[in-house]
Design a protein around this motif. Structure first.
Motif, short mmCIF file in Angstrom:
data_model
loop_
_atom_site.label_atom_id
_atom_site.label_comp_id
_atom_site.label_asym_id
_atom_site.label_seq_id
_atom_site.Cartn_x
_atom_site.Cartn_y
_atom_site.Cartn_z
N PHE A 70 23.19 -38.67 39.81
CA PHE A 70 22.16 -37.81 39.25
C PHE A 70 22.70 -36.99 38.08
CE2 PHE A 70 19.86 -33.73 39.21
CZ PHE A 70 18.58 -34.21 38.93
N LEU A 71 23.88 -36.38 38.26
CA LEU A 71 24.47 -35.59 37.17
C LEU A 71 24.84 -36.48 35.98
CD1 LEU A 71 26.77 -33.05 39.04
CD2 LEU A 71 24.48 -32.69 38.10
N LYS A 72 25.24 -37.72 36.26
CA LYS A 72 25.59 -38.62 35.15
C LYS A 72 24.35 -38.94 34.31
CE LYS A 72 28.86 -41.56 35.84
NZ LYS A 72 29.82 -41.24 34.75
N VAL A 73 23.20 -39.12 34.97
CA VAL A 73 21.96 -39.36 34.24
C VAL A 73 21.59 -38.13 33.41
CG1 VAL A 73 19.47 -39.73 34.51
CG2 VAL A 73 21.09 -41.09 35.83
N LEU A 74 21.70 -36.94 33.99
CA LEU A 74 21.43 -35.72 33.23
C LEU A 74 22.35 -35.59 32.02
CD1 LEU A 74 20.83 -32.94 35.94
CD2 LEU A 74 19.14 -34.07 34.50
N GLY A 75 23.63 -35.90 32.23
CA GLY A 75 24.57 -35.80 31.13
C GLY A 75 24.29 -36.80 30.02
N ARG A 76 23.92 -38.01 30.43
CA ARG A 76 23.72 -39.08 29.44
C ARG A 76 22.45 -38.87 28.62
NH1 ARG A 76 24.10 -44.65 32.22
NH2 ARG A 76 26.22 -43.87 32.46
N TYR A 77 21.37 -38.44 29.27
CA TYR A 77 20.08 -38.38 28.58
C TYR A 77 19.65 -36.96 28.19
CZ TYR A 77 19.71 -43.20 30.14
OH TYR A 77 19.95 -44.53 30.35
N ILE A 78 20.39 -35.94 28.62
CA ILE A 78 20.03 -34.57 28.25
C ILE A 78 21.18 -33.86 27.56
CG2 ILE A 78 19.36 -32.31 29.16
CD1 ILE A 78 17.77 -33.72 31.31
N LEU A 79 22.36 -33.81 28.21
CA LEU A 79 23.47 -33.07 27.63
C LEU A 79 23.94 -33.68 26.31
CD1 LEU A 79 25.63 -30.87 27.82
CD2 LEU A 79 27.02 -32.47 29.15
N LEU A 80 24.18 -34.99 26.29
CA LEU A 80 24.70 -35.62 25.07
C LEU A 80 23.72 -35.54 23.90
CD1 LEU A 80 26.64 -38.76 26.40
CD2 LEU A 80 27.52 -36.54 25.65
N PRO A 81 22.41 -35.78 24.10
CA PRO A 81 21.50 -35.58 22.95
C PRO A 81 21.48 -34.15 22.44
CG PRO A 81 20.44 -36.95 24.62
CD PRO A 81 21.71 -36.44 25.22
N ILE A 82 21.56 -33.15 23.33
CA ILE A 82 21.58 -31.75 22.89
C ILE A 82 22.83 -31.47 22.07
CG2 ILE A 82 21.78 -29.37 23.69
CD1 ILE A 82 19.94 -30.09 26.00
N ILE A 83 23.99 -31.92 22.56
CA ILE A 83 25.24 -31.71 21.83
C ILE A 83 25.22 -32.47 20.50
CG2 ILE A 83 27.75 -32.02 21.91
CD1 ILE A 83 26.78 -29.84 23.70
N ALA A 84 24.59 -33.66 20.47
CA ALA A 84 24.52 -34.42 19.22
C ALA A 84 23.68 -33.67 18.19
CB ALA A 84 23.93 -35.80 19.49
N LEU A 85 22.54 -33.09 18.63
CA LEU A 85 21.72 -32.30 17.71
C LEU A 85 22.48 -31.07 17.24
CD1 LEU A 85 18.24 -32.47 19.48
CD2 LEU A 85 18.91 -33.60 17.35
N TYR A 86 23.24 -30.44 18.13
CA TYR A 86 24.04 -29.28 17.74
C TYR A 86 25.13 -29.67 16.75
CZ TYR A 86 27.52 -25.56 18.18
OH TYR A 86 28.44 -24.57 17.91
N THR A 87 25.69 -30.85 16.91
CA THR A 87 26.77 -31.31 16.01
C THR A 87 26.27 -31.48 14.58
OG1 THR A 87 27.85 -32.43 17.86
CG2 THR A 87 28.48 -33.12 15.64
N VAL A 88 25.08 -32.08 14.42
CA VAL A 88 24.56 -32.32 13.07
C VAL A 88 23.74 -31.14 12.55
CG1 VAL A 88 24.53 -34.81 13.42
CG2 VAL A 88 22.51 -33.47 14.01
N GLY A 89 23.67 -30.04 13.31
CA GLY A 89 23.01 -28.83 12.84
C GLY A 89 21.50 -28.84 12.93
N LEU A 90 20.93 -29.72 13.77
CA LEU A 90 19.48 -29.80 13.88
C LEU A 90 18.95 -29.18 15.16
CD1 LEU A 90 18.85 -33.47 12.64
CD2 LEU A 90 18.58 -31.34 11.36
N LEU A 91 19.82 -28.60 15.98
CA LEU A 91 19.38 -28.09 17.27
C LEU A 91 18.40 -26.93 17.09
CD1 LEU A 91 19.59 -28.21 20.34
CD2 LEU A 91 21.54 -26.65 20.20
N ASP A 92 18.69 -26.00 16.19
CA ASP A 92 17.80 -24.86 16.00
C ASP A 92 16.44 -25.30 15.46
OD1 ASP A 92 19.75 -23.14 16.88
OD2 ASP A 92 20.51 -22.69 14.86
N LEU A 93 16.45 -26.28 14.54
CA LEU A 93 15.20 -26.77 13.98
C LEU A 93 14.33 -27.42 15.05
CD1 LEU A 93 13.42 -27.35 11.52
CD2 LEU A 93 14.71 -29.48 11.19
N VAL A 94 14.94 -28.29 15.86
CA VAL A 94 14.18 -28.96 16.92
C VAL A 94 13.69 -27.96 17.95
CG1 VAL A 94 14.38 -30.65 18.80
CG2 VAL A 94 15.42 -31.13 16.58
N THR A 95 14.52 -26.96 18.27
CA THR A 95 14.12 -25.94 19.25
C THR A 95 12.92 -25.15 18.75
OG1 THR A 95 16.40 -25.77 20.02
CG2 THR A 95 14.93 -23.96 20.56
N ASP A 96 12.93 -24.78 17.45
CA ASP A 96 11.80 -24.03 16.89
C ASP A 96 10.51 -24.85 16.94
OD1 ASP A 96 13.47 -21.90 16.41
OD2 ASP A 96 13.87 -22.47 14.32
#
Length: 441
Positions: free
Chosen positions: A138-164
């Motif tokens: 269960f945690l692996k699924v959360l990490g793969r489909y939730i944690l990694l996409p969030i960190i990827a958006l944070y890496t390219v600087g789009l996390l704040d834009l998507v959150t807004d």
């Protein structure tokens, strides 16, 4: 070359704007001496982290690896820390890059490139965490489909834009309205909370069931109370995280109450009956019970709705809790309580029946499972049969005469051997046939 995008769909224009913005940033990085210096610092930081981790990882592995059979708290902590050793390289690179970011911002007043590299190393750490460290499905699924996409958006600087954007998009359900971001936050938080609740419930249940000084019924009741408390708190925390006031759930609670009053009354009745059984301790796991309808078996599991009986032939019977309250139940309770059985036998009329009680009583008392209390083996004269004198021996044992225990069969062997050794005949039916009206020729 310029393209006229005014006649294109809005989504195409938006995507083109992002591409042009990214190209402007990239071109500035490629043509800026400060950017090249930051790239150099990134390479140096990574190489330094690689050299340090290469020397430090074997040492940490040796220090954190406990003995094979060690079960102490310190050994458990060392095993827990050992699984995070693969994160050493990306985290070291992240820390060293952070130091380099401070240097570049002091010298050049800019640190966008090295800041991007720092976020990239954090993404590598998250990727290693999901792939190599997390083992729970269960945690692996959360990490793969939730944690990694969030960190990827944070890496390219789009996390704040998507959150807004997600915060600006709202969804309404009757009188309740919330943003898509709140819904996503609720799904993520709910998944984590209820996973933690399940884990906490398993740990609590294991601890409670190890308390042998508590009655089995008390242990079951404590485990159920802990389960309800844990998941109730998880639900309240989830409502608080999503920003949903509990007063808005009054209508839903009223609908559930109506449902319980009509369609779910049997479920409610079985749940309350289960709580009563646990409180009173009339039937609990391990007891052998026989219901009024003839069903019998050992209680192997209790649930909120029913008790599960296992028969001696390996079948499971699901019995609603209400049946234990509304019908007669015989509880043989093989958990330490004694039960009385009897074996009938006969001896020949030529026997001195005064010897039989001592011979059979001594033989039965020699059985290791036969108890002296509440009464020792008792041999009774039952009657005078057609073929012999009828006796019966009553004896007490712990447990049930079935399954792995075959008390009556073993007692019959003892009686047979004792009577044979004493030269006492065990009779068998005899008939005399008289022929009349037959004349000899």
């Amino acid at each position: 070359m310029a393209w006229d995008l005014s006649e294109q769909p809005q989504i195409v224009q938006t995507a083109a704007g992002y591409v042009l913005q990214g190209w402007d940033v990239t071109s500035k990085w490629l043509l800026s001496p400060a950017a090249w210096s930051q790239f150099g610092l990134l390479v140096v930081a990574f190489l330094a982290a690689w050299l340090v981790s290469k020397r430090l990882r074997p040492l940490l592995t040796h220090l954190l690896t406990p003995k094979e059979n060690a079960t102490s708290i310190l050994s458990t902590i060392r095993r827990f820390l050992l699984i995070f050793v693969p994160l050493l390289l990306p985290l070291l690179a992240y820390v060293l890059t952070g130091v380099g970011e401070g240097i570049t911002r002091t010298l050049f007043g800019s640190g966008d490139v090295i800041a991007f590299g720092k976020r990239f190393f954090l993404f590598l750490a998250a990727r290693s965490l999901v792939r190599e460290i997390i083992t729970d499905p269960f945690l692996k699924v959360l990490g793969r489909y939730i944690l990694l996409p969030i960190i990827a958006l944070y890496t390219v600087g789009l996390l704040d834009l998507v959150t807004d954007r997600l915060n600006d998009t709202t969804v309404s359900l009757g009188n309740i309205s919330f943003s898509v971001m709140a819904l996503i936050r609720g799904v993520i938080s709910g998944s984590i909370l209820f996973w933690l609740g399940r884990w906490s419930n398993d740990q609590t249940g294991t601890y409670i069931h190890k308390q042998e000084e508590m009655r089995p019924a008390t242990r079951q009741l404590a485990a159920k109370a802990a389960e309800i408390t844990i998941f109730g708190l998880a639900f309240l925390l989830l409502m608080n995280i999503m920003g949903i006031p509990l007063t808005s759930l009054a209508v839903l609670g009223g609908a559930i109450g109506v449902g319980l009053g009509f369609g779910l009354q049997k479920i409610a009745s079985n749940f309350i009956s289960g709580v009563i059984l646990l409180v009173e301790g009339q039937a609990t796991v391990g007891d052998y019970v026989e219901l009024d309808n003839g069903m019998a078996g050992t209680i192997v599991k209790t649930t909120a709705r029913a008790m599960i009986l296992e028969t001696f032939d390996g079948r499971w019977i699901v019995v609603p809790n209400e049946d234990f309250i509304t019908t007669r139940v015989i509880n043989y309770s093989d958990q330490g309580s004694s039960n009385r059985y009897e074996v009938e036998f006969s001896v020949s009329y030529d026997t001195d029946i005064n010897r039989v009680p001592d011979i059979v009583g001594t033989a039965v008392a020699a059985h290791p499972a036969v108890l002296d209390t509440p009464e020792p083996p008792d041999v009774e004269l039952r009657g005078f049969g057609d073929s012999g004198v009828d006796f019966a021996v009553e004896f007490w044992v712990n447990g049930l005469d079935d399954g792995k225990n075959k008390y009556t069969s073993q007692i019959r062997f003892l009686i047979w051997n004792a009577l044979k050794d004493a030269d006492i005949e065990i009779p068998y039916p005899r008939r005399v046939v008289e022929l009349r009206g037959f004349e000899e020729e």
